[in-house]
Structures are given as C-alpha cells and as structure tokens.
Design a protein around this motif. Structure first.
Motif, PDB file in Angstrom:
ATOM      1  N   UNK A 113       5.340  -3.526  10.637  1.00 16.70           N
ATOM      2  CA  UNK A 113       4.527  -4.255   9.665  1.00 16.70           C
ATOM      3  C   UNK A 113       5.288  -5.491   9.182  1.00 16.70           C
ATOM      4  N   UNK A 114       4.628  -6.641   9.174  1.00 17.96           N
ATOM      5  CA  UNK A 114       5.256  -7.878   8.710  1.00 17.96           C
ATOM      6  C   UNK A 114       5.331  -7.896   7.186  1.00 17.96           C
ATOM      7  N   UNK A 115       6.158  -8.784   6.663  1.00 18.87           N
ATOM      8  CA  UNK A 115       6.282  -8.870   5.202  1.00 18.87           C
ATOM      9  C   UNK A 115       4.968  -9.322   4.563  1.00 18.87           C
ATOM     10  N   UNK A 116       4.189 -10.134   5.283  1.00 19.97           N
ATOM     11  CA  UNK A 116       2.933 -10.591   4.676  1.00 19.97           C
ATOM     12  C   UNK A 116       1.834  -9.540   4.788  1.00 19.97           C
ATOM     13  N   UNK A 117       2.068  -8.474   5.554  1.00 18.98           N
ATOM     14  CA  UNK A 117       1.107  -7.381   5.615  1.00 18.98           C
ATOM     15  C   UNK A 117       1.516  -6.190   4.745  1.00 18.98           C
ATOM     16  N   UNK A 118       2.725  -6.209   4.237  1.00 19.80           N
ATOM     17  CA  UNK A 118       3.152  -5.138   3.342  1.00 19.80           C
ATOM     18  C   UNK A 118       2.192  -5.077   2.157  1.00 19.80           C
ATOM     19  N   UNK A 119       1.627  -3.896   1.828  1.00 18.26           N
ATOM     20  CA  UNK A 119       0.629  -3.828   0.754  1.00 18.26           C
ATOM     21  C   UNK A 119       1.217  -3.921  -0.643  1.00 18.26           C
ATOM     22  N   UNK A 120       2.528  -3.979  -0.756  1.00 15.75           N
ATOM     23  CA  UNK A 120       3.149  -4.091  -2.066  1.00 15.75           C
ATOM     24  C   UNK A 120       3.008  -5.482  -2.650  1.00 15.75           C
ATOM     25  N   UNK A 121       3.564  -5.687  -3.853  1.00 16.67           N
ATOM     26  CA  UNK A 121       3.406  -6.982  -4.532  1.00 16.67           C
ATOM     27  C   UNK A 121       4.358  -8.056  -4.059  1.00 16.67           C
TER      28      UNK A 121
END
Length: 946
Positions: free
Chosen positions: A1-9
C-alpha cells in the motif's frame, strides 16, 4: 500500500490548534513556485526533493492555486459519484501528480513551524531534502515542526501532491474536483504558546459575562475595554458585557501575553443552549435565514481571495441572510473572522462526505470502516481546534451525506467532550443518536409542518423517537436553487414563524460554480470532457459566479425580511422579526404611485420595537381618485453600517389603494371585417390568413402568430426530480409533445363585428387536445382578442403555460410596461416584485442563466409599449397578463446549452401568458404547491394590440 492510499490521517503533522493572530515572526511562502505535472505517479520527477535538483526547465505556477485552472489536467464535476473506481482505500495508477519546489530565504533558524492551510488531496513534504511528513484532509490545516531542518538563508521546500488518495473517499462533496496547494503556505517562528482556547459566556438574566482562557500557564489575559487582567486558566466574572449576536456582533479586543509572544483575540460573549427543545443564543430563540456556502472562484477555482470573501458576506447581509453552513468543509479561516465581525450564525462543517457510497447502498462506507477511524476523528479534531474561538460558530457539523457508522459516532463523542458549549449537527443519521439537533434536507412544506407539530413519522426505537421529537428542527438544505427558481420560499418562512421548533435553515446554495473560460463564457459539468459528470447540477446558486445576484436572491431577501410591514385601514402594522435587535436602527419611507407614476412620498416615525414585538403607526390620508393607485412602504437603514449605507432597504410592503381602471380592451368594436381583393381578412389594423385564421400583419408589420402555447423552455428544475420513480416535468412534457404542438384550423369566419377563429391543437400519438376559440374585434386602431381554451380528451401532464406568441420585426428595442417589476415574476416566485412602471431594453429583460432556460417573464402586466426603429406597439391585458419578450424562439432557447448558443434573429418574439406553471423545487424533492400546479383547464383571457 502506498502512503497516499494509507487510510490513516498521515504522519509528521503537529497536533491541531486554534488559528490566532500572533506577533511571532512569519513569512508568507505564497507566490510563484516551480511545478511539474504528471498524469500518473509513475511520471512524477524522481529525486525532486533533493536540494541540488535542477528544476530550471520546469514551469511556474502560483501558490495558492488549483492546477486544473492553469491548464494541468482538467476540472471534474460530480455530485454523488466518485470519479474513480470505488475500492477504498486504493486509487488508480492514473493518479495526477503535481511536484512543487520553492527556494526561499528564511530570516531566522531554530524553533519554527511550516503551515499549509489547504492541499487537495494528499501531500508529501520535504524541507532541505528531509522528509517532514504526509498530510491528508484537503480543507484542513497541517503544521510541521521544521526547527531542526530550517536554515537561516537559503532553503528548499518540495511538495508532492496527488489528486487521488484514501482521503478522496472522505471528500465526495458536490463540487469540482480541483487538486493543488490552494490555501496559504506560511513559515512561522515557534514560541511558547502552542494553543489558546477562549470560553466567553453570557448570562442573559443578569447581563454579565464570564471569561476563561486556556493556554500556557502563567500567560496574562487582558481585555482593556472591560478592565480585565487575569491569568490563563482563571475564570473571570464580568458584571456587565454587551453580548455578541449575528445582529449586533459586539467584539472585544483582547490579548494573551507571555514573555515571548502576544496573541490578539476578538472575543464575543454568547451562550448557545437548547431549552425545552428550542435552540437559543443568549436566551433567545434564533431563526436561521441561511445559505450553504461552497468556496469557489470562477477564475481561481478553490482559491478565494480575502476581498472576495468580504464581498460575498456583504451581499449576503444586504439580502437579509443571517446564517451560513460551511458546506461541506471548513472554509478559509479568514471567512470566520469576517463572520465574527459582520455578524452571521455559522454551522461549521467537517471536511467529510462519502456520498458516492449511497449509490452502492452504503456498502463499504468509510464512515463505518475501522480502517478510517483515525482519519475520521483527525478531521473533526482539526476542524474544532482551528475554529473554536470564533463566536460566530454556534454549531459543529460532523459532515454531510456520509450515511451512518461508528466513525461518525466517535467524532460526535469527541466533539461533545472537547467543546460542550456548542450543539453537534449531522443530517445523515435520521435517528439523531449522536447529535443535538434534528436536521433534514429538502423536506416538503407538509413534512416541515408535521415536524413543527412534533407529529413526524415515529422511529422504531421509542427511546430514540422521544429524544429526537424533543429536539429543535433545522433544514440543513432546502429550496434547491439552480437557474430559474426555486419557488415556494414564503410558504416555508410562514411555517418557521408558526412553529417554534422549526428554526429555519440553509438554502442550497449560495453561488453558481461556473468556471470562466478565456472566451468569457462559463463552463459547467461535462464542458471539460469528463467521462463522468453531473452537468448543470453545479449551477445551483443564488448568485452568479461573479457574485451578481440572480432574481431568486431578491425573493430570498423578501422572504427573510427581519421586519414585517402590513398595511391595514389607516395604519401600518410593524412586526419585529429580528432575533435580538430592536428597530431603532431603521426608518420608514412611503410613496404613492398612480398607474406606476410616483405622485407623493414621505417618511413615517419608526417606533422602537423590541425583538418579537409589534406596533402600529398612522398612515397619511390621501384623496380618492380614479386611477390605479399603489402605496409602497419601505423600512430602510437610518445610518451607515459595516455592510450597507443609510437608505438600504431591509423590508417593504405594497398595497393597492384604488382598483384597476377599466382596461382598454373593453372598448366597443367600431369596424367590421373585410375581404380586400379576395385575399384573407382585414379587421382594423390587422390582417388574417383566410385559411388558418392566424394574424399575418399588424399595422405595417408582418407578424408570425402562434395561436396557443402550452410549453416553455425547460428550467433546471423542470429537468430534475428527486424521486427516481417519478419523471421530471421536462420529460413528461416531451412525452406529451407539448413542444411539438400541431394546429388544425376548424373554422375561420367573419361574424358581424368579429373574426372568429376556431383551432384544434394537439400532438402526435395522443388524443389529448385543446379547442381554442379566438374572437377578434377592433375599434379601428386596435385589435382585441377574446380567447377561450378548453382541454379535450385525457390529459395526463400539467401544462407549462397557456399563452400566445407573436413574432414581430427585430427593430423593436425598448419595452415600457405597467405591472410587476423591475425583475421577472413567476406564480410562486414573485414576492419581491412590485407594481410599477418600468422601462428596459429587450436584451436586458433576459436573465443570463449560464444554462439557458425559461426566464424573464414580467407578471401582472396591465399594458406594455414596444418601441424602436420598427415603430411603436402597445399591448394590454384584461385585467393583466404575463409577458416575455426575447430575440429567439422558445425552441431556440430550449436547445441552447450555453449563452453563446443564443443568436438574435430577424424577429422579436412576444409571448403573452394568461396562466403559467410555477417553478417549484422538484430538484430537491419538494412537490410544487397546488396553487401553482397548472393542470389542464378551461380558461378565458383577453388582450389588445394597437
């Protein structure tokens, strides 16, 4: 998972804090940045974050800005659907990416903060080659500690922005998708005060206030005008303060000081409470005369400059708007400072909407997905912490159209604990389990009345039902604007006045989101080649994109009048509808007009009436006369204010004192029909086709004559419906063939003094018809038509109008009329119009809706005169008619997609309507009220040409 797809804030971001004015050194990093655009992440610039990276071949782009407004990618407009596959938290490889670089000089080093006020939708940030972190939450601020990285002198800031990210699934608002760094970027020195939280309450029973400022222990709070000097954390009781309200926005200048920092504040004392099911501020019930406001600029996109922010609010105040819902995200924080100053009730909304999951029956909704729990709560925290010190903010909203779920519940619980001084709002969960206010969208008049009586349809859970039934009610969205409409505003307002529980609402919406193109035309959904879009639905405002009011805004001003003026025999009754303010700031002016010509004017003494009170003043006596006489009384500002000059009209009423004069169409017939040279029929100044009975000539003008019109160029409301099981009016009219009527001449006869024409009007594939009988007479100079229409067969659709059209020479330029004006008037949207005598050009009669549609009708026209190089023509109705005059046919108006598609021809087309269908607001599900629903019916009307 890429950083821009991480569901966190995201990561690396400092804890959120209040937006305040501080004396710490700061440097704006706004300006021209180097910019590289790629259609996908794979095309982004490798190593661009390095200090020695060569960006000399890159283009430049202004910051703040939205990159599609500068030719990179394209704007995309959707209302509900996501313009990407719904696969949270993942996004497509085709993810437009913008790389930004800025070389800047810092005048200091050491403790510092880098602040981004808004980046759409995800950004990864480096300073001097060192990664600072990742931020999501497009319309929320992000701050990074750069103390260990910043250098005095040359620094290199690099920012990679992605259009799509996991955050996109939480940002499916009804607006253009416009990525970029679109709000301010600022470098600030970091000092001791990390946050300030002001609690300023008002006791309406004693007139006193209490003040508590939470910040760094040992800080000193000073309010000079109240002689307050206190330590942070100390509650100060003040015997007498002036409260803040949207009507009297009293602010006190204050400072919070530490040895190394001074924060300036503008404090407003006010208390928000729900008492016996009624929302109160400072002990008074408030009534929201509000609008939903998106942030939009037709040239800059998501960027809204401060002077435009102020101008928006001035136009609102000048039209009696007192409340704003920040749909559907926190606005530029400067707007809230202006709301504090000018006076608005604000519902501040989180940057949170998952509307596209509605189309999937809410399957996989992030609002109930634990993967999005942290991001959901983070967004609410950043909203509340940024805006908590604004007295204008009297309600927090969790977001919009995001269904229901555990993440919303967590957001509500945190908000209530952090700031119990404001109620929590959210419309999407009708059980109201997590909120303090019952909110609905687009409830019909009938449903609002049931809710007002606390007799709404019960919930299955008795406990939740009882809780909701005890709540105040607000329409967070109602009366969907868009083109010509909506109608029915006064009827909503009457319900708000009648039922204490119904505390008004927020019209959808404030501004059209048209995008200005280089050729001067405005674009809407689909004009940029989007593969998925919602067309004209983005054109749904009370003002045009340049802030020019649309006709409906005058209707809004009339419906929202804070004082109600009513003329009774010999007296004027005045009702003060303000929430808290008396009438001492107003004066009264009156004017008498005979047949639209002013004959007398003066002023009346305005009594000082407390909010909610009534009083009467004696009206001047006037002599009787036999002309149609109208009295107009206006309440205007007595002195200049921050938002309008003295003399600005706040409210008006108009009353007819003497009846209308007998219309000229009652003149007896003086000539009989002739058949000159065996061709056609002549009657006075008119000639008729002997075969069809249509008027072919009037005086010396050739005429095109349409004997019956039942259709109009569909409005945006005609073309939409809320209920997917119901066809919109445009479709129903098209299916019934109202736009393709055919005419069969039954008979054309000269009978005594009359030319009698009988026409059967119908359409292909149906037996629904209209028998039209027109009896023409003349006094030698004028023609009078007595028209009778009678429906035949089975009609299953309402009619758009009952009227007749004349095509006249293009040389007619000016129109003078006695009737409603100066703007347009339709059956359910005419409260703002007043009877008078007006003059306009044909061109200025048109309303330049960005998507052409029916517009420009002048109602209750007694008579009108057309003039120009073609000569002069007088029209009159018995007793009056609606009139439209335009340089294109109804069919041409209906087929035009943009204003530039309308090209004047060799005719001026005049339509005289005896009846018209109302505008309504079916776009938002409110059925048109029965008086304005034009069902097929027999009708007689009369008009004169001469």
């Amino acid at each position: 998972m890429t950083y821009y797809e991480d569901p966190g804030p995201g990561y690396g971001v400092l804890p959120p804090r209040a937006a305040v004015r501080s004396d710490v050194p700061s440097v704006s990093l706004n300006g021209s940045w180097r910019f590289h655009y790629a259609e996908s992440v794979a095309g982004a610039a490798d190593g661009f974050e390095r200090e020695d990276f060569d960006d000399s071949e890159w283009a430049s782009i202004p910051v703040p800005s939205s990159w599609p407004m500068h030719g990179y990618g394209r704007p995309i407009y959707t209302n509900q659907p996501y313009p990407l596959p719904v696969d949270p938290p993942y996004v497509p490889d085709e993810n437009p990416t913008g790389d930004y670089r800025l070389v800047f000089d810092a005048p200091w080093d050491g403790p510092s903060v880098l602040r981004f006020d808004g980046i759409d939708s995800c950004a990864r940030i480096w300073l001097n080659g060192v990664e600072l972190g990742v931020t999501r939450g497009s319309r929320l601020p992000s701050e990074f500690d750069v103390s260990a990285v910043l250098r005095q002198g040359r620094n290199v800031l690099a920012v990679r922005v992605h259009q799509w990210s996991s955050g996109s699934y939480l940002e499916d608002q009804d607006m253009w998708w416009l990525p970029g760094i679109f709000r301010d970027v600022t470098l600030r020195a970091r000092r001791s005060m990390t946050d300030v939280f002001v609690h300023a309450d008002y006791d309406h029973r004693t007139g006193g206030g209490t003040l508590l400022v939470e910040t760094l222990p040992g800080a000193v709070v000073r309010v000079p005008s109240l002689d307050v000097v206190a330590e942070a954390g100390e509650t100060v009781t003040i015997p007498a303060v002036e409260p803040w309200s949207a009507e009297v926005p009293r602010l006190y200048e204050a400072v919070v000081e530490t040895p190394d920092e001074t924060v300036s504040l503008r404090i407003g004392f006010r208390t928000v409470a729900i008492v016996d099911g009624v929302l109160t501020v400072n002990g008074r019930r408030v009534l929201f005369h509000g609008v939903n406001r998106h942030e939009h600029d037709p040239v800059l996109g998501r960027v809204v400059l401060e002077h435009r922010l102020r101008q928006e609010l001035l136009v609102m105040k000048q039209h009696n708007i007192n409340a704003i819902r920040t749909s559907h995200y926190p606005p530029d924080s400067r707007l809230l400072a202006l709301c504090d100053e000018l006076g608005f009730w604000v519902m501040d909304e989180c940057d949170y909407e998952t509307h596209g999951f509605f189309l999937l029956d809410w399957r996989g909704n992030p609002a109930d997905d634990p993967r999005f729990a942290d991001a959901s709560l983070d967004r609410m925290r950043r909203l509340v912490e940024r805006d908590k010190n604004h007295p204008s903010v009297i309600m927090w909203s969790l977001g919009n159209e995001a269904g229901a779920g555990r993440n919303l519940s967590a957001m509500a619980a945190w908000t209530r604990e952090r700031d119990p001084s404001r109620p929590v709002h959210y419309e999407g969960d009708l059980t109201c389990a997590d909120v303090d206010v019952y909110s609905r969208m687009y409830a019909s008049h009938a449903e609002v009345e049931a809710i007002g009586k606390r007799a709404e349809k019960p919930l299955e859970d008795p406990r939740l039902d009882a809780r909701r039934r005890a709540m105040p009610f607000v329409l967070c969205e109602y009366s969907h604007a868009g083109g010509n409409g909506p109608g029915g505003l006064p009827e909503y307002e009457e319900l708000f006045d009648r039922y204490e529980r119904c505390q008004g609402g927020f019209l959808w919406e404030w501004m059209e989101h048209g995008i200005l193109r280089p050729d001067g035309t405005y674009a809407y959904g689909g004009d940029f080649g989007e593969e998925l879009h919602d067309g004209t639905y983005v054109l749904d405002g009370l003002v045009f994109p340049d802030l020019t009011p649309q006709p409906v805004l005058l209707e809004v001003r009339k419906a929202f009048e804070p004082v109600q003026l009513t003329v009774e025999p010999g007296v004027l009754r005045i009702t003060n509808r303000y929430d808290v303010r008396d009438t001492s700031h107003l004066s009264l002016q009156w004017e008498l007009a005979d047949e639209g010509q002013p004959v007398a004017r003066g002023s009346l003494e305005m009594p000082v009436i407390a909010a909610g009170g009534e009083a009467s003043v004696e009206l001047p006596s006037v002599p009787a006369q036999n002309r149609e006489r109208w009295l107009t009384v206006r309440a205007v500002l007595a002195e200049d204010t921050a938002w309008a000059s003295a003399g600005h009209e706040v409210a008006f009423t108009q009353t007819q004192l003497t009846p209308s004069a007998s219309p000229t169409s009652h003149l007896p017939a003086a000539v009989r029909p002739e058949r000159p040279h065996g061709r056609g029929l002549r009657l006075g100044p008119g000639e008729f086709c002997a075969r069809t009975g249509r008027l072919t000539k009037l005086q010396d003008w050739s005429v095109e004559h349409v004997p019956l019109e039942l259709w109009r160029a569909p409005t945006q409301h005609d073309a939409r419906t809320w209920d997917a099981t119901t066809l919109d009016r445009k479709t129903r009219w098209a299916n019934a063939g109202l736009h393709r009527l055919r005419y069969r001449t039954v008979s054309v006869e000269a009978e005594g003094d009359e030319v009698v024409v009988v026409t059967m009007v119908g359409t292909a594939a149906t037996d629904a018809r209209v028998l039209t009988t027109c009896r023409w007479t003349s006094d030698g100079r004028r023609l009078t038509a007595n028209v009778h229409v009678e429906p035949v067969g089975e009609w299953t659709v309402p009619w758009a109008r009952v009227g007749m059209t004349l095509g006249l020479p293009a040389g007619f330029r000016d129109v003078t009329w006695f009737g409603l004006g100066p703007g347009q008037a339709y059956p359910d949207s005419r409260a703002a119009a007043r009877v008078g005598r007006y003059t306009s050009t044909v061109d200025d009669l048109q309303v330049p809706y960005l998507c052409p549609q029916e517009n420009g009708a002048r109602g209750d026209v007694r008579w009108a005169e057309l003039s120009g190089t073609a000569g002069n023509l007088r029209l009159s109705g018995d007793p009056h008619l609606a009139m439209t005059v335009r340089r294109w046919t109804t069919a041409e108006l209906a087929t035009a997609g943009h204003l530039h598609d309308l090209v004047p021809g060799d005719r001026v087309w005049v339509t005289l309507d005896a009846l018209q269908h109302g505008l309504g607001s079916p776009t938002s599900g409110a059925p048109i009220l029965p008086p304005y629903d034009l069902q097929p019916q027999a009708h007689r009307f009369r008009f004169t040409l001469g």
